[in-house]
Scaffold this motif. Structure first.
Motif, PDB file in Angstrom:
ATOM      1  N   ARG A 267     100.626 -34.983  80.435  1.00 49.24           N
ATOM      2  CA  ARG A 267     100.510 -35.695  79.147  1.00 49.24           C
ATOM      3  C   ARG A 267     100.761 -34.775  77.961  1.00 49.24           C
ATOM      4  O   ARG A 267     101.439 -35.116  77.002  1.00 49.24           O
ATOM      5  N   TRP A 268     100.229 -33.514  78.037  1.00 46.69           N
ATOM      6  CA  TRP A 268     100.336 -32.569  76.918  1.00 46.69           C
ATOM      7  C   TRP A 268     101.520 -31.613  77.094  1.00 46.69           C
ATOM      8  O   TRP A 268     101.618 -30.607  76.411  1.00 46.69           O
ATOM      9  N   GLN A 269     102.395 -31.964  78.007  1.00 45.06           N
ATOM     10  CA  GLN A 269     103.628 -31.162  78.204  1.00 45.06           C
ATOM     11  C   GLN A 269     103.332 -29.688  78.462  1.00 45.06           C
ATOM     12  O   GLN A 269     104.047 -28.794  77.989  1.00 45.06           O
ATOM     13  N   GLU A 270     102.258 -29.418  79.242  1.00 44.39           N
ATOM     14  CA  GLU A 270     101.886 -28.032  79.512  1.00 44.39           C
ATOM     15  C   GLU A 270     102.585 -27.553  80.786  1.00 44.39           C
ATOM     16  O   GLU A 270     101.985 -27.461  81.867  1.00 44.39           O
ATOM     17  N   GLY A 271     103.885 -27.254  80.639  1.00 43.80           N
ATOM     18  CA  GLY A 271     104.712 -26.882  81.783  1.00 43.80           C
ATOM     19  C   GLY A 271     104.221 -25.640  82.500  1.00 43.80           C
ATOM     20  O   GLY A 271     104.370 -25.523  83.727  1.00 43.80           O
ATOM     21  N   ASP A 272     103.623 -24.684  81.739  1.00 46.07           N
ATOM     22  CA  ASP A 272     103.162 -23.448  82.380  1.00 46.07           C
ATOM     23  C   ASP A 272     102.078 -23.741  83.424  1.00 46.07           C
ATOM     24  O   ASP A 272     102.045 -23.128  84.492  1.00 46.07           O
ATOM     25  N   LYS A 273     101.211 -24.710  83.126  1.00 50.67           N
ATOM     26  CA  LYS A 273     100.152 -25.046  84.087  1.00 50.67           C
ATOM     27  C   LYS A 273     100.758 -25.632  85.369  1.00 50.67           C
ATOM     28  O   LYS A 273     100.332 -25.303  86.473  1.00 50.67           O
ATOM     29  N   LEU A 274     101.740 -26.501  85.191  1.00 55.02           N
ATOM     30  CA  LEU A 274     102.397 -27.090  86.367  1.00 55.02           C
ATOM     31  C   LEU A 274     103.104 -26.001  87.157  1.00 55.02           C
ATOM     32  O   LEU A 274     102.975 -25.915  88.382  1.00 55.02           O
ATOM     33  N   PHE A 275     103.839 -25.137  86.441  1.00 57.78           N
ATOM     34  CA  PHE A 275     104.617 -24.095  87.109  1.00 57.78           C
ATOM     35  C   PHE A 275     103.699 -23.147  87.894  1.00 57.78           C
ATOM     36  O   PHE A 275     103.985 -22.798  89.038  1.00 57.78           O
ATOM     37  N   ASP A 276     102.560 -22.758  87.272  1.00 64.91           N
ATOM     38  CA  ASP A 276     101.628 -21.834  87.944  1.00 64.91           C
ATOM     39  C   ASP A 276     101.111 -22.441  89.242  1.00 64.91           C
ATOM     40  O   ASP A 276     101.083 -21.794  90.284  1.00 64.91           O
ATOM     41  N   LEU A 277     100.699 -23.715  89.175  1.00 67.43           N
ATOM     42  CA  LEU A 277     100.157 -24.352  90.381  1.00 67.43           C
ATOM     43  C   LEU A 277     101.235 -24.457  91.461  1.00 67.43           C
ATOM     44  O   LEU A 277     101.008 -24.112  92.625  1.00 67.43           O
ATOM     45  N   PHE A 278     102.419 -24.927  91.062  1.00 64.90           N
ATOM     46  CA  PHE A 278     103.479 -25.128  92.058  1.00 64.90           C
ATOM     47  C   PHE A 278     103.895 -23.792  92.689  1.00 64.90           C
ATOM     48  O   PHE A 278     104.305 -23.741  93.850  1.00 64.90           O
ATOM     49  N   SER A 279     103.790 -22.700  91.937  1.00 62.41           N
ATOM     50  CA  SER A 279     104.131 -21.382  92.498  1.00 62.41           C
ATOM     51  C   SER A 279     103.077 -20.968  93.518  1.00 62.41           C
ATOM     52  O   SER A 279     103.397 -20.433  94.578  1.00 62.41           O
ATOM     53  N   ARG A 280     101.794 -21.233  93.185  1.00 61.55           N
ATOM     54  CA  ARG A 280     100.721 -20.867  94.131  1.00 61.55           C
ATOM     55  C   ARG A 280     100.859 -21.672  95.419  1.00 61.55           C
ATOM     56  O   ARG A 280     100.684 -21.160  96.510  1.00 61.55           O
ATOM     57  N   THR A 281     101.183 -22.959  95.285  1.00 69.81           N
ATOM     58  CA  THR A 281     101.258 -23.805  96.490  1.00 69.81           C
ATOM     59  C   THR A 281     102.469 -23.410  97.349  1.00 69.81           C
ATOM     60  O   THR A 281     102.406 -23.476  98.570  1.00 69.81           O
ATOM     61  N   ARG A 282     103.542 -22.974  96.687  1.00 66.35           N
ATOM     62  CA  ARG A 282     104.702 -22.524  97.458  1.00 66.35           C
ATOM     63  C   ARG A 282     104.334 -21.295  98.293  1.00 66.35           C
ATOM     64  O   ARG A 282     104.725 -21.171  99.450  1.00 66.35           O
ATOM     65  N   ASP A 283     103.500 -20.403  97.722  1.00 69.80           N
ATOM     66  CA  ASP A 283     103.064 -19.211  98.473  1.00 69.80           C
ATOM     67  C   ASP A 283     102.250 -19.624  99.692  1.00 69.80           C
ATOM     68  O   ASP A 283     102.340 -19.010 100.755  1.00 69.80           O
ATOM     69  N   ILE A 284     101.432 -20.670  99.536  1.00 66.36           N
ATOM     70  CA  ILE A 284     100.613 -21.126 100.670  1.00 66.36           C
ATOM     71  C   ILE A 284     101.520 -21.610 101.799  1.00 66.36           C
ATOM     72  O   ILE A 284     101.325 -21.290 102.962  1.00 66.36           O
ATOM     73  N   ARG A 285     102.548 -22.379 101.439  1.00 62.16           N
ATOM     74  CA  ARG A 285     103.500 -22.850 102.457  1.00 62.16           C
ATOM     75  C   ARG A 285     104.116 -21.656 103.191  1.00 62.16           C
ATOM     76  O   ARG A 285     104.230 -21.653 104.414  1.00 62.16           O
ATOM     77  N   ARG A 286     104.486 -20.647 102.424  1.00 65.93           N
ATOM     78  CA  ARG A 286     105.102 -19.464 103.061  1.00 65.93           C
ATOM     79  C   ARG A 286     104.126 -18.796 104.019  1.00 65.93           C
ATOM     80  O   ARG A 286     104.506 -18.355 105.103  1.00 65.93           O
ATOM     81  N   SER A 287     102.827 -18.722 103.627  1.00 64.02           N
ATOM     82  CA  SER A 287     101.894 -18.043 104.540  1.00 64.02           C
ATOM     83  C   SER A 287     101.627 -18.877 105.792  1.00 64.02           C
ATOM     84  O   SER A 287     101.372 -18.331 106.862  1.00 64.02           O
ATOM     85  N   ILE A 288     101.726 -20.211 105.695  1.00 61.00           N
ATOM     86  CA  ILE A 288     101.567 -21.055 106.892  1.00 61.00           C
ATOM     87  C   ILE A 288     102.746 -20.809 107.837  1.00 61.00           C
ATOM     88  O   ILE A 288     102.572 -20.679 109.048  1.00 61.00           O
ATOM     89  N   ILE A 289     103.951 -20.699 107.275  1.00 64.04           N
ATOM     90  CA  ILE A 289     105.133 -20.436 108.110  1.00 64.04           C
ATOM     91  C   ILE A 289     104.995 -19.054 108.764  1.00 64.04           C
ATOM     92  O   ILE A 289     105.208 -18.904 109.965  1.00 64.04           O
ATOM     93  N   ASP A 290     104.548 -18.058 107.958  1.00 71.85           N
ATOM     94  CA  ASP A 290     104.379 -16.704 108.511  1.00 71.85           C
ATOM     95  C   ASP A 290     103.366 -16.696 109.653  1.00 71.85           C
ATOM     96  O   ASP A 290     103.502 -15.936 110.606  1.00 71.85           O
ATOM     97  N   ALA A 291     102.345 -17.573 109.568  1.00 68.94           N
ATOM     98  CA  ALA A 291     101.300 -17.617 110.610  1.00 68.94           C
ATOM     99  C   ALA A 291     101.746 -18.450 111.817  1.00 68.94           C
ATOM    100  O   ALA A 291     100.981 -18.644 112.758  1.00 68.94           O
ATOM    101  N   GLY A 292     102.967 -18.978 111.768  1.00 65.53           N
ATOM    102  CA  GLY A 292     103.499 -19.763 112.896  1.00 65.53           C
ATOM    103  C   GLY A 292     102.830 -21.117 113.046  1.00 65.53           C
ATOM    104  O   GLY A 292     102.852 -21.709 114.120  1.00 65.53           O
ATOM    105  N   GLN A 293     102.234 -21.648 111.981  1.00 66.28           N
ATOM    106  CA  GLN A 293     101.525 -22.920 112.092  1.00 66.28           C
ATOM    107  C   GLN A 293     102.266 -24.059 111.378  1.00 66.28           C
ATOM    108  O   GLN A 293     101.665 -25.075 111.031  1.00 66.28           O
TER     109      GLN A 293
END
Ligand code: NAP
Length: 294
Positions: A267-293
């Motif tokens: 609503r408040w066009q706070e792109g940095d907040k969206l970008f920060d979260l999406f970057s953290r979640t992408r890292d989680i996906r990478r660690s799941i792949i690294d763990a073979g799960q």
């Protein structure tokens, strides 16, 4: 392999995706066990026979359980107590009983007065599955490289070790934890994602009329992924939510607070907040792949 159960017979109750996969994995790995299976649905028993699952598909529950050193309950969590009660008069003294239910506190609560005194009940949960159900969905490699969580629940450590050794031979990695911890972890890693998928697909179905069938026609990969999860067995998942209600409701509360945060950011066009979260979640996906799960 050293025999650590009181006999070399394993009984599996419930011949769905999980029960059939256990029997197929035992055969595939050539483990020295005889496997007797039972399902209350005659059509399922016939299908399992045609698919040559296990050594014997029994017509009676008592027949399947008789003489078994290990009994595995692979029925929906809402049916565990009824099955425990039904097997109790037929099970051998000293036998180990385990289950594969997706919720653990409820299974322990519902069965605690029904487990025969001379038996060892060790609840378990394989973190392996698909959106398919029934015996034809089973396959021997289902547990390969997957975690199989075990709740010792005060059982004899030697029996717990014997069970874990078998599960490891099926290809799984075992880990012990309490039922409480299990239910909280699974509420966020499995139960809430399924609830979200059911909700999104339900909302899309409601929109379908307005959008002239374009929801399904243009289902891009995001929606398609949700439809796969939302195709999971309705009985199993109804039972999961009714039996892990406390932990799921707690995770839903946290989820809805986080959703409100994102709503505000958009609503408040706070792109940095969206970008920060999406970057953290992408890292989680990478660690799941690294763990073979993945
Ligand atoms: P499923 O494919 O639906 O198979 C369960 C089978 O048990 C069905 O054939 C069902 O028959 C039968 N059954 C139900 N009540 C019974 C009773 N009282 N006596 C004998 N048989 C009975 O389910 P599943 O996916 O294998 O799941 C089995 C258990 O493992 C559940 O507790 C589930 O939470 C857990 N689990 C599932 C997954 C997964 O991804 N699917 C993963 C891990 C753990 P009817 O359908 O005719 O009633």
């Amino acid at each position: 392999m050293q025999q650590k159960f009181i006999s070399d017979k394993i009984a599996i109750i419930g011949i769905g995706l999980i029960g059939a996969s256990i029997a197929l994995a035992i055969k595939h790995k050539k483990l020295p066990y005889r496997v007797g299976l039972y399902d209350h649905n005659p059509a399922v028993r016939n299908e399992a026979r045609q698919l040559s699952i296990g050594d014997e598909i029994c017509e009676e529950l008592a027949e399947a359980v008789a003489g078994a050193g290990l009994v595995i309950l692979a029925v929906p969590v809402g049916a565990m107590a009824a099955v425990m009660q039904a097997i109790a008069p037929h099970i051998e003294d000293g036998a180990v009983i385990t289950d594969t239910g997706s919720t653990k506190r409820s299974v322990i609560r519902d069965t605690k007065d029904l487990v025969p005194e001379q038996c060892h009940f060790i609840p378990g949960h394989p973190l392996a599955g698909t959106e398919f159900s029934g015996p034809a969905a089973g396959f021997a490699a289902l547990f390969k490289g997957r975690y199989w969580l075990v709740m010792p629940n005060g059982a004899d450590p030697e029996k717990v070790e014997a069970l874990e050794e078998l599960l490891t031979r099926l290809g799984a990695m075992t880990e012990q934890m309490t039922a409480d911890y299990h239910d909280r972890v699974l509420a966020i890693t499995s139960h809430l994602p399924h609830l979200i998928a059911y909700t999104i697909v339900g909302t899309a179905v409601d929109l379908e009329q307005d959008m002239k069938n374009d929801v399904i026609r243009f289902s891009a990969s995001g929606f398609r992924d949700f439809t796969r999860i939302a195709a999971s067995d309705p009985t199993m998942w109804r039972d999961v939510f009714l039996n892990n209600d406390e932990a799921v409701l707690e995770m839903m509360q946290r989820f809805s607070e986080d959703l409100t945060y994102l709503q505000r950011a958009i609503r408040w066009q706070e792109g940095d907040k969206l970008f920060d979260l999406f970057s953290r979640t992408r890292d989680i996906r990478r660690s799941i792949i690294d763990a073979g799960q993945d």
